[in-house]
Design a protein around this motif. Structure first.
Motif, short mmCIF file in Angstrom:
data_model
loop_
_atom_site.label_atom_id
_atom_site.label_comp_id
_atom_site.label_asym_id
_atom_site.label_seq_id
_atom_site.Cartn_x
_atom_site.Cartn_y
_atom_site.Cartn_z
N ASP A 215 0.81 -1.22 0.00
CA ASP A 215 0.00 0.00 0.00
C ASP A 215 0.85 1.28 0.00
OD1 ASP A 215 -2.42 -1.45 0.08
OD2 ASP A 215 -2.21 -1.71 2.25
N MET A 216 2.17 1.10 0.12
CA MET A 216 3.11 2.23 0.20
C MET A 216 2.67 3.24 1.26
SD MET A 216 4.93 2.72 -3.34
CE MET A 216 5.52 1.31 -4.28
N GLU A 217 2.60 2.72 2.49
CA GLU A 217 2.19 3.53 3.63
C GLU A 217 2.77 2.93 4.90
OE1 GLU A 217 -2.09 3.16 3.32
OE2 GLU A 217 -2.11 1.44 4.68
N TYR A 218 2.73 3.72 5.98
CA TYR A 218 3.14 3.21 7.28
C TYR A 218 2.30 3.89 8.35
CZ TYR A 218 5.86 7.49 8.17
OH TYR A 218 6.25 8.79 8.38
N SER A 219 2.22 3.23 9.50
CA SER A 219 1.45 3.76 10.62
C SER A 219 2.41 4.24 11.69
CB SER A 219 0.54 2.69 11.20
OG SER A 219 -0.37 2.24 10.23
N VAL A 220 2.09 5.37 12.28
CA VAL A 220 2.94 5.92 13.33
C VAL A 220 2.04 6.49 14.43
CG1 VAL A 220 3.13 8.19 12.18
CG2 VAL A 220 4.88 7.50 13.80
N GLN A 221 2.47 6.27 15.66
CA GLN A 221 1.80 6.92 16.79
C GLN A 221 2.80 7.88 17.40
OE1 GLN A 221 0.69 5.80 21.20
NE2 GLN A 221 -0.51 4.53 19.79
N LEU A 222 2.38 9.12 17.61
CA LEU A 222 3.32 10.10 18.13
C LEU A 222 2.67 11.07 19.10
CD1 LEU A 222 2.68 12.77 16.12
CD2 LEU A 222 4.04 11.41 14.59
N GLY B 259 -6.07 9.36 10.14
CA GLY B 259 -5.54 9.82 11.41
C GLY B 259 -6.63 9.89 12.46
N HIS B 260 -6.22 9.73 13.71
CA HIS B 260 -7.18 9.94 14.79
C HIS B 260 -6.48 10.36 16.07
CE1 HIS B 260 -6.20 5.65 15.62
NE2 HIS B 260 -6.41 6.00 16.87
N PHE B 261 -7.25 11.10 16.88
CA PHE B 261 -6.80 11.50 18.21
C PHE B 261 -7.10 10.36 19.17
CE2 PHE B 261 -8.30 15.53 16.21
CZ PHE B 261 -7.06 16.12 16.06
N HIS B 262 -6.46 10.38 20.32
CA HIS B 262 -6.72 9.37 21.34
C HIS B 262 -7.62 9.96 22.41
CE1 HIS B 262 -3.88 6.25 19.94
NE2 HIS B 262 -3.39 7.29 19.29
N ASN B 263 -8.76 9.32 22.61
CA ASN B 263 -9.77 9.84 23.54
C ASN B 263 -10.19 8.82 24.59
OD1 ASN B 263 -10.32 12.52 22.44
ND2 ASN B 263 -10.98 11.40 20.62
N ILE B 264 -9.43 7.74 24.76
CA ILE B 264 -9.82 6.74 25.74
C ILE B 264 -9.70 7.35 27.14
CG2 ILE B 264 -9.34 4.44 26.68
CD1 ILE B 264 -10.43 4.48 23.76
#
Length: 173
Positions: free
Chosen positions: A25-32, A76-81
């Motif tokens: 898919d020529m993509e990567y996931s990152v959490q920052l 993308g998403h924010f973390h709301n837990i």
């Protein structure tokens, strides 16, 4: 735009994880953790002789924030837990710290002709959505602009190096 020139926003990121690097898919996931600091003189307040180090705003949407977006973002998403993972801290002199935890899926065009001995350069591209550099400028923080978590684990890949750079473009939104 003010007589003082553009609002200067210092940026730094803590890369918490890199996962799902996909050559298909020529993509990567990152959490920052993404941090921005700037001065807003309208938010200056009396520190009561040093008794107040800073204020924490529980509703960050109540003050102006830079309109930064990730140019190569696919998702993308924010973390709301439990509670939103957002911090907005205001110091008596008007210094503002805005810190947020986000997860992104970013496009990464890959050249696979040397696979499996290839090296890929995957970028995190950031820009203002609506302002030009006359009004808003992003600068990498001088010390530790990019931080990497000590327990970063990349199956099948090695993070060789990272670097920061600037590119200025004129946009009319």
């Amino acid at each position: 735009s003010t007589a003082d020139g553009p609002c200067m926003v210092n940026v730094n990121i803590l890369i918490r994880s890199i996962s799902k690097i996909s050559d298909l898919d020529m993509e990567y996931s990152v959490q920052l953790t993404f941090r921005q600091t700037w001065i807003d003189s309208r938010l200056k307040f009396d520190d009561m002789n040093g008794q107040i180090r800073y204020l924490v705003l529980t509703e960050p949407g109540k003050v102006w924030r830079p309109d930064l977006f990730f140019k190569n973002e696919k998702e993308g998403h924010f973390h709301n837990i439990i509670l939103p993972n957002v911090l907005l801290r205001i110091h008596p002199n008007g210094d503002v710290l805005y810190s947020i935890r986000i997860s992104l899926v970013l496009a990464c065009p890959m050249d696979l002709k040397y696979y499996p001995l290839d090296k890929q350069v995957c970028q995190i591209e950031m820009a203002s959505y609506g302002y030009t550099t006359e009004d808003l400028m992003f600068l990498w923080k001088e010390i530790s602009p990019v931080q990497i978590t000590t327990d970063l684990h990349l199956p099948r890949f090695t993070l060789e190096k990272y670097l920061t750079d600037y590119c200025t473009s004129t946009t009319n939104t």
